[in-house]
Every structure is written in C-alpha cells, then in structure tokens.
Design a protein around this motif. Sequence first.
Motif, mmCIF file in Angstrom:
data_model
loop_
_atom_site.group_PDB
_atom_site.id
_atom_site.type_symbol
_atom_site.label_atom_id
_atom_site.label_comp_id
_atom_site.label_asym_id
_atom_site.label_seq_id
_atom_site.Cartn_x
_atom_site.Cartn_y
_atom_site.Cartn_z
ATOM 1 N N VAL A 82 -41.383 18.339 -29.745
ATOM 2 C CA VAL A 82 -41.025 18.578 -31.146
ATOM 3 C C VAL A 82 -42.055 17.890 -32.033
ATOM 4 N N GLN A 83 -42.433 18.562 -33.086
ATOM 5 C CA GLN A 83 -43.383 17.998 -34.041
ATOM 6 C C GLN A 83 -42.676 17.773 -35.370
ATOM 7 N N VAL A 84 -42.764 16.560 -35.886
ATOM 8 C CA VAL A 84 -42.202 16.218 -37.192
ATOM 9 C C VAL A 84 -43.367 16.023 -38.155
ATOM 10 N N ARG A 85 -43.381 16.777 -39.217
ATOM 11 C CA ARG A 85 -44.476 16.714 -40.182
ATOM 12 C C ARG A 85 -44.008 15.905 -41.390
ATOM 13 N N GLY A 86 -44.357 14.629 -41.373
ATOM 14 C CA GLY A 86 -43.955 13.718 -42.433
ATOM 15 C C GLY A 86 -43.398 12.438 -41.846
ATOM 16 N N ALA A 87 -43.837 11.287 -42.369
ATOM 17 C CA ALA A 87 -43.389 9.991 -41.850
ATOM 18 C C ALA A 87 -42.855 9.117 -42.971
ATOM 19 N N GLY A 88 -42.136 9.741 -43.905
ATOM 20 C CA GLY A 88 -41.491 8.979 -44.955
ATOM 21 C C GLY A 88 -40.084 8.579 -44.553
ATOM 22 N N ARG A 89 -39.246 8.335 -45.549
ATOM 23 C CA ARG A 89 -37.886 7.880 -45.261
ATOM 24 C C ARG A 89 -37.097 8.893 -44.439
ATOM 25 N N VAL A 90 -37.345 10.186 -44.658
ATOM 26 C CA VAL A 90 -36.625 11.211 -43.911
ATOM 27 C C VAL A 90 -37.312 11.505 -42.581
ATOM 28 N N GLY A 91 -38.595 11.841 -42.622
ATOM 29 C CA GLY A 91 -39.282 12.295 -41.423
ATOM 30 C C GLY A 91 -39.323 11.267 -40.311
ATOM 31 N N ALA A 92 -39.632 10.019 -40.624
ATOM 32 C CA ALA A 92 -39.710 8.995 -39.587
ATOM 33 C C ALA A 92 -38.358 8.756 -38.942
ATOM 34 N N THR A 93 -37.295 8.798 -39.756
ATOM 35 C CA THR A 93 -35.953 8.604 -39.205
ATOM 36 C C THR A 93 -35.567 9.764 -38.299
ATOM 37 N N VAL A 94 -35.889 10.996 -38.704
ATOM 38 C CA VAL A 94 -35.633 12.152 -37.849
ATOM 39 C C VAL A 94 -36.338 11.979 -36.509
ATOM 40 N N ALA A 95 -37.594 11.572 -36.544
ATOM 41 C CA ALA A 95 -38.362 11.404 -35.311
ATOM 42 C C ALA A 95 -37.731 10.364 -34.389
ATOM 43 N N SER A 96 -37.293 9.246 -34.950
ATOM 44 C CA SER A 96 -36.705 8.199 -34.107
ATOM 45 C C SER A 96 -35.382 8.649 -33.507
ATOM 46 N N VAL A 97 -34.589 9.419 -34.267
ATOM 47 C CA VAL A 97 -33.306 9.916 -33.742
ATOM 48 C C VAL A 97 -33.549 10.896 -32.595
ATOM 49 N N LEU A 98 -34.505 11.800 -32.751
ATOM 50 C CA LEU A 98 -34.793 12.766 -31.690
ATOM 51 C C LEU A 98 -35.274 12.053 -30.429
ATOM 52 N N ALA A 99 -36.143 11.051 -30.599
ATOM 53 C CA ALA A 99 -36.611 10.308 -29.434
ATOM 54 C C ALA A 99 -35.461 9.579 -28.756
ATOM 55 N N ALA A 100 -34.586 8.963 -29.547
ATOM 56 C CA ALA A 100 -33.444 8.241 -28.989
ATOM 57 C C ALA A 100 -32.474 9.175 -28.286
ATOM 58 N N ALA A 101 -32.440 10.449 -28.690
ATOM 59 C CA ALA A 101 -31.546 11.434 -28.087
ATOM 60 C C ALA A 101 -32.114 12.021 -26.799
ATOM 61 N N GLY A 102 -33.307 11.578 -26.390
ATOM 62 C CA GLY A 102 -33.847 12.013 -25.117
ATOM 63 C C GLY A 102 -34.885 13.106 -25.180
ATOM 64 N N VAL A 103 -35.313 13.519 -26.378
ATOM 65 C CA VAL A 103 -36.380 14.513 -26.477
ATOM 66 C C VAL A 103 -37.671 13.881 -25.959
ATOM 67 N N GLY A 104 -38.325 14.521 -25.007
ATOM 68 C CA GLY A 104 -39.418 13.889 -24.293
ATOM 69 C C GLY A 104 -40.686 13.678 -25.082
ATOM 70 N N ARG A 105 -41.034 14.642 -25.953
ATOM 71 C CA ARG A 105 -42.266 14.539 -26.728
ATOM 72 C C ARG A 105 -41.933 14.728 -28.201
ATOM 73 N N VAL A 106 -42.029 13.677 -28.971
ATOM 74 C CA VAL A 106 -41.824 13.734 -30.414
ATOM 75 C C VAL A 106 -43.117 13.290 -31.077
#
Length: 384
Positions: A133-157
């Motif tokens: 999964v690719q997250v485009r943006g590392a602000g308050r929303v994007g970075a949090t989305v990325a960390s949640v997906l990684a914590a949920a077991g998505v292998g490549r964020v």
Amino acid sequence: MHPMVKPALRRAWRDRQTVQFGMTSAHAVTVGPVDTATGSFLGLLDGTRGLPLLREEARAMGLPDGRVDDLVERLTAAGLIDDATAGGAQADALRGRADVFDRLRPDLASLSVVHREPGGGARRLAARRAMRVQVRGAGRVGATVASVLAAAGVGRVEVLDGGCTERWDVAPGGLGAESVGGRRDVAARQLVRRAAPGRLPRAAESAGAAGDTGRGEPALSLVIVAPRDGTAAYAPDPVTAEPWLRSGTPHLYAGVVEATGVVGPLVLPGGSACAGCMALGRADRDPGWPRMLAQWRSGRGGPVPGCDIGLAASVAGLAAAHALSFLDGELPATTGVRWEVSMPLLDWRQEHMAPHRDCSCGAGGQTEGECASAAREPQDTMAG
C-alpha cells in the motif's frame, strides 16, 4: 479441524435453554434449545481439540453418537465456529511467529466475526502480509493512516512526501516530536517500522505472494491519497490520478481542509467515479468552481493547515478501517462515496459520486457495484 466458538462473541444465557452468542445486533446469534450436557460441551469448543477427541469427550459426558458432528455443523452454518488450524500455509506461517501473531490476535478476533467461514479471518490476516500500500502524504492524517495499516499487518506500507517535518505535523499515532526538522519520508519509514508487528516481509517474499511487477516488488494493492494540504483530497487533481487509472490501481482519498474532514471516495478504475468524474460533475453544478479551484491550487496556502488533531485522528482512523476492509476483499461504504464531517457539530454525511458520462475513465458507461450494510437482528438456529 479444531473447532472453536469464536472467542470475540460474548456468550450469555437468555433463559435455561437458549444461549446467545454476541452482544451487538450486527453479529448476534441465538442457539436453542440447549440441554445441560450440550451446554457443558460448548465449553470444550476452544480450538485445542480435534473432532475425534471431541467425540470421545462427548460420549464420556453422555451425549449420543453424532451429536458432536451435528452441533459443529449447525454452529458453523450459523457463523459461530472458527477453525484454529485453518487458513492455509500463510496462516500457518503467521501462527509460527508468536511475536507477530500475538500482536494481531485482536485483529484476527475481529476478522473471524466479520467473515463467517472457519479460517476466513486467519486467511485474510495472513494475506495482508503480502500486500503493498502506498500512502501519499505524511501529515497528521497520512502518517497516522500509514502507522495503522502497518500495525494491522499490511506487509509493505510506503509513504511518499517531501520536505522536512514541521512541529505541526506531529500527532499521536503519526510522526513524533523527535522527527521535527528531519526529512518527512525518512521519519515516515521509521514510523512504519516501529508500528509493524515484527520484521516486515522482504520485497522478494511479498512479490512472490502478491504478484511481481518485474522490479522485485509486489504490485500496489491500494493507493491512499492523504495530502498535508487537504485541498488535494477534497478536490483531487485528475492529472495526478491518471497513472492509477491506466494501471487499474484502486485509490482512496482522505484529508482535512478548513476544519472539514473527508474520507473517500474509494475509486475502482473503470468501475466507480474518479477524480475526473468529480471535477466534471462539480463544474456542471457550479460553473465558477473550476476558476476558483485553479486560483486555490496556484496560490500559496496558509503556513499552517486548519487541521484539528481530534478531527485528523477521526479521519485517519476511518480511512484506515475502510482501506483494510477493501484489502480484505470487501467493498466498503466509501466505494464511489465521499464521507464528510465538519467542526464543530461533527455530523458525518455522505455524498454519492456519480461517474460522469464525459469522463475518459469509462466508469460512466458501467454499472457500479454497490455495497450496503444493514444491522440485522439476532438469528435463531436450532442446535440441539
């Protein structure tokens, strides 16, 4: 098979002969009539015994021959039984890594409730390890989305963003105060590694399971557009989306702009409204919109975005949950739909994004798949 009553469903006796599994109307099931011996036997369905041993213990408890198989069959049909050994080779490999598996047990419990078939939750949880999964943006929303997906077991964020972390980018679940002044993309990669349960799969491992792109990495399962400037989520640029439409890559918009949060739409290329459809539809309703949007895009934005921390967390959480639902094989309620919420009342509302007949994406000539969810009352099933 090692059957177990799904542990996430709370058990309570409605009366002396009727037991209800589950508290919420969405997943509750009642079972009855249940005699005393059968009620005691239900406690043995905990995933530690195979069917042969369960049959032996049932005979010792005075239950007639065939009762175990009949009971397991009926409970399975009602969506109450999981299999502690099911899910395939990937699920077995995941169970073999206690450090990772224990972190993901609550996610597995949730998936087992949502997906009725035995092993369905474990299979989907294991499949996440091979996804990219690719997250485009590392602000308050994007970075949090990325960390949640990684914590949920998505292998490549992967997180794409430029520049250096500002103090106002810091958020719980997102970039930390220690990243201020450093490169956003570096801080985001470190965040994803910290959030992930255990070592992330190597690119070659993921590519073999999810389909190699020819560059030793799996194809993108989803792109999440969560820019620091929420304008690009509220009014997405059709030009930016063109590569995803050409490659057939699903993408989801999420962000906060001017104290308003948006989640969606989830775009299925050729099947639901894209950024071009949204731009054409808005211009039809408001001829002055394209002129104003061009000015907003070309002008300098404010130095600090209007992005309340609570609203950003809500948007990030909802976006991540919808992304995971899609990755697990469902069509969440953001498919072709944008959910919007504004402060201070915070009332979520939805807007259907219709494909536009003049858009080159082709969705205007297709029949959209629609996803509807409705709460259901507890089901009745005769189990004994």
